[in-house]
Design an enzyme around this catalytic site. Sequence first.
Site, PDB file in Angstrom:
ATOM      1  N   GLY A  92     -47.964  -8.555 -12.630  1.00 50.40           N
ATOM      2  CA  GLY A  92     -47.596  -7.156 -14.109  1.00 50.40           C
ATOM      3  C   GLY A  92     -47.630  -6.033 -13.045  1.00 50.40           C
ATOM      4  O   GLY A  92     -47.163  -4.695 -13.694  1.00 50.40           O
ATOM      5  N   HIS A  97     -44.481  -1.220  -4.447  1.00 45.49           N
ATOM      6  CA  HIS A  97     -44.953  -0.388  -3.645  1.00 45.49           C
ATOM      7  C   HIS A  97     -46.528  -0.459  -3.546  1.00 45.49           C
ATOM      8  O   HIS A  97     -46.747  -0.165  -4.801  1.00 45.49           O
ATOM      9  CB  HIS A  97     -44.656   0.741  -3.309  1.00 45.49           C
ATOM     10  CG  HIS A  97     -44.785   1.893  -2.173  1.00 45.49           C
ATOM     11  ND1 HIS A  97     -44.305   2.711  -1.881  1.00 45.49           N
ATOM     12  CD2 HIS A  97     -46.143   1.806  -1.998  1.00 45.49           C
ATOM     13  CE1 HIS A  97     -44.663   3.278  -0.706  1.00 45.49           C
ATOM     14  NE2 HIS A  97     -46.170   3.251  -0.723  1.00 45.49           N
ATOM     15  N   HIS A  99     -49.512   0.134  -4.984  1.00 45.03           N
ATOM     16  CA  HIS A  99     -51.094   0.887  -5.107  1.00 45.03           C
ATOM     17  C   HIS A  99     -52.081  -0.037  -6.054  1.00 45.03           C
ATOM     18  O   HIS A  99     -51.818  -0.562  -6.455  1.00 45.03           O
ATOM     19  CB  HIS A  99     -50.066   1.857  -6.709  1.00 45.03           C
ATOM     20  CG  HIS A  99     -49.729   0.549  -7.562  1.00 45.03           C
ATOM     21  ND1 HIS A  99     -47.972   0.128  -6.541  1.00 45.03           N
ATOM     22  CD2 HIS A  99     -49.464   0.666  -8.974  1.00 45.03           C
ATOM     23  CE1 HIS A  99     -47.646  -0.654  -8.221  1.00 45.03           C
ATOM     24  NE2 HIS A  99     -48.252  -0.064  -9.311  1.00 45.03           N
TER      25      HIS A  99
END
Length: 113
Positions: A92, A97, A99
């Site tokens: 998902g 990047h 996180h």
Amino acid sequence: MDCLFCKIIAGEIPSKKVYEDEKILAFHDINPAAPVHFLIVPKIHIDSLDNINDGDNADYACYILKKIPELAASQNIAGGYRVITNIGEDGGQTVKHLHFHVLGGKKLDIKLG
Ligand code: AMP
Ligand code: ZN
């Protein structure tokens, strides 16, 4: 590289900042899934947790994990909170990047998978 979070880090796209230092940036999620929902990103581009190795980038991931209690406390979510990092298509992940989501401020539903 055309990366949304690199642009936020560079200040090219605005964000509602929670915390910043030389290694990381934390900012509120634009589409919060809980009363408190912020994201923590390393200031170097790492695609996801799947790309963590024994080099420098592992230090960034550990640094973020160590910062989470302090940042959670700053957002008054002492009642508990959840930390999530999505990895890849099936996980998902929509922004490629690394996180960490931090969610809290209510009793969260338990829904895994
Ligand atoms: P993920 O689905 O794990 O990749 O999470 C990406 C998150 O980034 C989602 O929760 C989005 O709501 C959030 N997001 C997307 N664009 C922005 C933005 N410009 N500022 C803050 N959060 C964003
Ligand atoms: Zn990036």
